[in-house]
Design an enzyme around this catalytic site. Structure first.
Site, PDB file in Angstrom:
ATOM      1  N   GLU A 364       9.550 -68.552 121.835  1.00  0.00           N
ATOM      2  CA  GLU A 364       9.023 -68.767 120.477  1.00  0.00           C
ATOM      3  C   GLU A 364       9.154 -70.194 119.970  1.00  0.00           C
ATOM      4  O   GLU A 364       9.263 -70.420 118.771  1.00  0.00           O
ATOM      5  CB  GLU A 364       9.672 -67.802 119.487  1.00  0.00           C
ATOM      6  CG  GLU A 364       9.274 -66.355 119.718  1.00  0.00           C
ATOM      7  CD  GLU A 364       9.635 -65.440 118.557  1.00  0.00           C
ATOM      8  OE1 GLU A 364      10.580 -65.781 117.825  1.00  0.00           O
ATOM      9  OE2 GLU A 364       8.979 -64.403 118.411  1.00  0.00           O
ATOM     10  N   GLU A 436       6.478 -59.282 122.893  1.00  0.00           N
ATOM     11  CA  GLU A 436       7.336 -58.586 121.928  1.00  0.00           C
ATOM     12  C   GLU A 436       6.459 -57.949 120.861  1.00  0.00           C
ATOM     13  O   GLU A 436       5.428 -58.520 120.482  1.00  0.00           O
ATOM     14  CB  GLU A 436       8.319 -59.542 121.228  1.00  0.00           C
ATOM     15  CG  GLU A 436       9.378 -60.125 122.132  1.00  0.00           C
ATOM     16  CD  GLU A 436      10.354 -61.033 121.372  1.00  0.00           C
ATOM     17  OE1 GLU A 436      10.631 -60.777 120.190  1.00  0.00           O
ATOM     18  OE2 GLU A 436      10.820 -62.010 121.986  1.00  0.00           O
TER      19      GLU A 436
HETATM   20  C1  GAL Z   1      11.518 -62.350 117.951  1.00  0.00           C
HETATM   21  C2  GAL Z   1      12.519 -62.991 118.908  1.00  0.00           C
HETATM   22  C3  GAL Z   1      13.503 -61.995 119.457  1.00  0.00           C
HETATM   23  C4  GAL Z   1      14.022 -61.123 118.358  1.00  0.00           C
HETATM   24  C5  GAL Z   1      12.866 -60.439 117.724  1.00  0.00           C
HETATM   25  C6  GAL Z   1      13.269 -59.433 116.680  1.00  0.00           C
HETATM   26  O1  GAL Z   1      10.960 -63.277 117.105  1.00  0.00           O
HETATM   27  O2  GAL Z   1      11.846 -63.595 119.959  1.00  0.00           O
HETATM   28  O3  GAL Z   1      14.561 -62.651 120.090  1.00  0.00           O
HETATM   29  O4  GAL Z   1      14.695 -61.899 117.441  1.00  0.00           O
HETATM   30  O5  GAL Z   1      12.056 -61.408 117.105  1.00  0.00           O
HETATM   31  O6  GAL Z   1      12.164 -58.677 116.339  1.00  0.00           O
END
Ligand code: GAL
Length: 714
Positions: A364, A436
């Site tokens: 990210e 994600e």
């Molecule tokens: C994302 C991040 C993850 C975790 C996730 C929570 O932005 O890459 O490590 O924090 O959010 O939803």
């Protein structure tokens, strides 16, 4: 030869230069590795507790190895290690997530030598992932194996094994100090041949079956270095023959388009953080594959242990692994270490058939042309057999990689599940993979109320459904496998991110069954509801969901047939959409009802559940093994506890204490009184030496379970 050193270290939670002259081991603690510098509570963790300079001390007698080459090896030290031999700084390693080796000079082979590792676990280090906030605890400790590698003066330094779906095998060899009279013998499948020493060997038409998700065939490759017919070194590795490629349509394994269905995994555990031995690492892989029915895992946000990846190779679970980091890119020194992390990751993990893609961006982070050109080029130079990705959360980011790997958190419960491709990138050639979704968009505790848990299910359904529907997406990794400890800036204020479909002990939340029910490997029939109207505002029950891979279900109320229900339309792109039960639960004041749900496949009942009001309390207590092995170190078994009623219905609000008593050659990890949360709990026990051990569990002064353990030596 490899000699494990896990049992030979002493630990002190400080560092003093006087230790170079004298270590009084009586002031140190004798420890076993995997080790954490500080055990932490389940939640409400003070993250300064594990930030320290600490000292690991051991003595080695290498006088028997004067004519050998000796390397002191560390597979994972969190986070910055200075290794001193007899007070001399001999090596420094700047990553908590990759291994390193220290060559021990011949001059140290006359006397016993003193090894000190000064380990820095401060979060202020100028190395990835540090520099800004991070959504996970980073812990500290020598938490993966330590060993001595003892080699003859000539040895095989490294082999890059390329095993292709056309059944060719190519070996890129590097050697140390070989001589003209030495030869190489290569054995795999029906090949067993001796050759002159070369940098490259190629074989065609091997008699092998391919490695795939469904049939993860592995073959042992053994390479012997021979001198006058004597074996002077052996290199051995498991090989899977398979090919990986991608295009705009997605990712192909052996030319078959695979829709990636995976979850993100943090390598952390309750109380001990990263410090868990082989069995527990492997168990996570098995849970992902066999219990959640997934075909892939992303090792967010760093390479996981070799044991975990070995298990992924063995069971056929695809792995996307990546360099350490979280949103932040540091200065030039920091970036150099990130590039070095790429080198270490690829070199240390590139013989694993399960790894299909390298993540060469800081999770990210923003675009950074120079840095990511370096990381991409290096990964390609070191490995031309795999895909390259790098996770971003920004649209239209520069795509230097093979796959546009994107965290897509667009779904918030009442909108689209995922972004269409044109909103993410105007690239027209590369695969698009969601790395994600969900996570922080809807944190859900295993002890949340039914409405909340139901919404959690629906969000995972919606995204999975839309990913399946889309021909523009190569698949997805959900956030995340299990709840994890985190920093104060994240989570629910108690230093836990409740983002898992499993809780921290790997108990299943309701949403876990949406994943499990997509697989056909076993019959799944699970309901989200206790059918209690009083759980809902105004006593109006909404959304009773049966997560199942059955074709249909039949509902009976007090043994009277009510209706049949079918997989829902709303999530029809799922292989097995959940089934909604509508208009069945009645207003209170009358009789209470018992329900039976029968699940059908091809008009045959394959599974049945009953739902009854509470009469009697039972506990379902499971341990993953009752045989532990004191092998390269201690072993750990997990124990999970679930409170249920007389017909196995989960008791969602049973939050009572359980007392744990251990005896014999095992130790409890964590406190000996735990409270179940939302009817679930768990703990771990570790072996202390060979023999027998016992766990007794008490509720309300009554024994509810005895577990006998046998602790073996290999
Ligand atoms: C994302 C991040 C993850 C975790 C996730 C929570 O932005 O890459 O490590 O924090 O959010 O939803």
């Amino acid at each position: 030869m490899r000699k494990y050193l896990n049992d030979s270290w002493y630990f002190k939670d400080n560092f003093k230069t006087e230790y170079f002259n004298n270590v009084n081991v009586s002031e140190f603690v004798k420890i076993r590795i995997p080790h954490t510098v500080k055990e932490i509570p389940l939640n409400y963790v003070n993250n300064t507790d594990y930030q320290m300079l600490s000292t690991y001390y051991t003595e080695l007698d290498l006088s028997d190895y004067k004519d050998k080459e000796c390397y002191l090896c560390f597979d994972g030290n969190a986070h910055y290690s200075d290794v001193f031999i007899n007070g001399q700084l001999t090596a420094t390693h700047k990553s908590g997530y990759t291994g390193f080796k220290v060559h021990i000079d011949d001059k140290y082979k006359n006397d016993i030598i003193k090894i000190i590792v000064r380990l820095n676990s401060y979060e202020t280090l100028n190395i990835p992932p540090f520099g800004n906030v991070i959504d996970y605890l980073t812990y500290g400790g020598i938490y993966r194996d330590t060993y001595l590698e003892i080699k003859n003066k000539s040895f095989i330094k490294d082999v890059f094994v390329k095993a292709d779906m056309d059944k060719t095998l190519t070996l890129d060899m590097t050697y140390h100090n070989t001589k003209p009279n030495q030869k190489i013998k290569i054995s795999i499948s029906d090949i067993s041949e001796t050759f002159e020493i070369k940098d490259k060997y190629s074989f065609k038409d091997l008699n092998v079956n391919l490695w795939s998700i469904d049939s993860p065939n592995l073959y042992t490759l053994t390479i012997e270095l021979l001198e006058d017919g004597n074996i002077i070194d052996i290199y051995s590795v498991n090989v899977g023959f398979r090919s990986i490629r991608s295009d705009i349509n997605g990712i192909y394994i052996n030319n078959e388009l695979i829709k990636i269905r995976g979850l993100n995994r943090h390598q952390s555990f309750a109380y001990v953080g990263y410090a868990m031995p082989s069995r527990v690492q492997k168990l996570d892989a098995k849970i992902l594959k066999y219990e959640l029915g997934l075909n892939a895992v992303r090792t967010s946000h760093y390479p996981n242990s070799q044991d975990f990846i070995d298990e992924c190779d063995r069971i056929g679970l695809l792995v996307f692994t990546e360099i350490p980091g979280w949103q932040y890119i540091g200065d030039a020194d920091w970036q150099d270490i990130a590039v070095e992390n790429v080198r270490e990751m690829v070199l240390q993990y590139r013989n694993h058939p399960s790894i299909f893609m390298w993540g060469v961006r800081i999770n990210e982070s923003d675009d950074n042309h120079d840095l990511y050109t370096r990381t991409n080029n290096l990964a390609r130079e070191l490995d031309d057999t795999r895909l390259i990705g790098g996770v971003r959360c920004i649209e239209n980011s520069e795509i230097l990689e093979d796959v546009y790997t994107m965290n897509d958190f667009i779904h918030k419960g009442d909108n689209e599940g995922i972004r269409p491709r044109h909103k993410i990138t105007n690239d027209t050639e590369k695969a698009l993979l969601i790395t994600e979704y969900c996570g922080h968009m809807y944190p859900t505790k295993i002890f949340d109320d039914e409405i909340h848990r139901t919404n959690h299910i629906k969000r995972h359904c919606k995204v999975l459904n839309d990913v399946n529907k889309s021909t523009e997406h190569a698949g997805s990794f959900g956030w995340c496998m299990a709840d994890y400890n985190t920093h104060k800036d994240f989570g629910s204020g108690d230093q836990i991110c409740y983002h898992g479909v499993l809780d921290i002990f790997r108990n299943k939340k309701n949403a876990a069954y949406i994943y499990a029910s997509q697989s056909d490997s076993r019959d799944i029939l699970e309901i989200n509801s206790s059918m209690d109207i009083g759980e809902y505002p105004a006593a109006i029950v909404k959304d009773i969901i049966v997560m199942t891979n059955c074709d249909k279900i039949a509902l009976y109320k007090n043994n009277e047939f009510i209706n049949e229900f079918y997989p829902c339309e709303e999530y029809k792109y799922l292989k097995h959409p959940p089934i909604f039960i509508e208009n069945t639960v009645s207003w209170w004041g009358g009789n209470t009802y018992d329900y039976t749900i029968k699940g059908f496949k091809n008009n045959q009942v394959v599974k049945e559940i009953k739902i009854e009001k509470f009469k009697e309390l039972f506990f379902k207590i499971n341990t993953d093994t009752q045989i532990l092995t004191e092998d390269k170190s201690y072993d750990v078994a997990s124990v999970t506890i679930e409170a249920v009623n007389q017909v196995n219905n989960h008791l969602s609000y049973f939050n009572e204490p359980i007392v744990i008593e251990t005896s014999g050659n095992i130790e409890l990890i964590g406190p000996n009184i735990i409270s179940l949360k939302g009817g679930f709990g768990g703990f771990y026990i570790r072996s202390s030496e060979a023999g027998k051990g016992k766990v007794k569990l008490y509720y309300n002064n009554n024994i509810i379970k005895e577990l006998d353990y046998e602790i073996k030596t290999p």
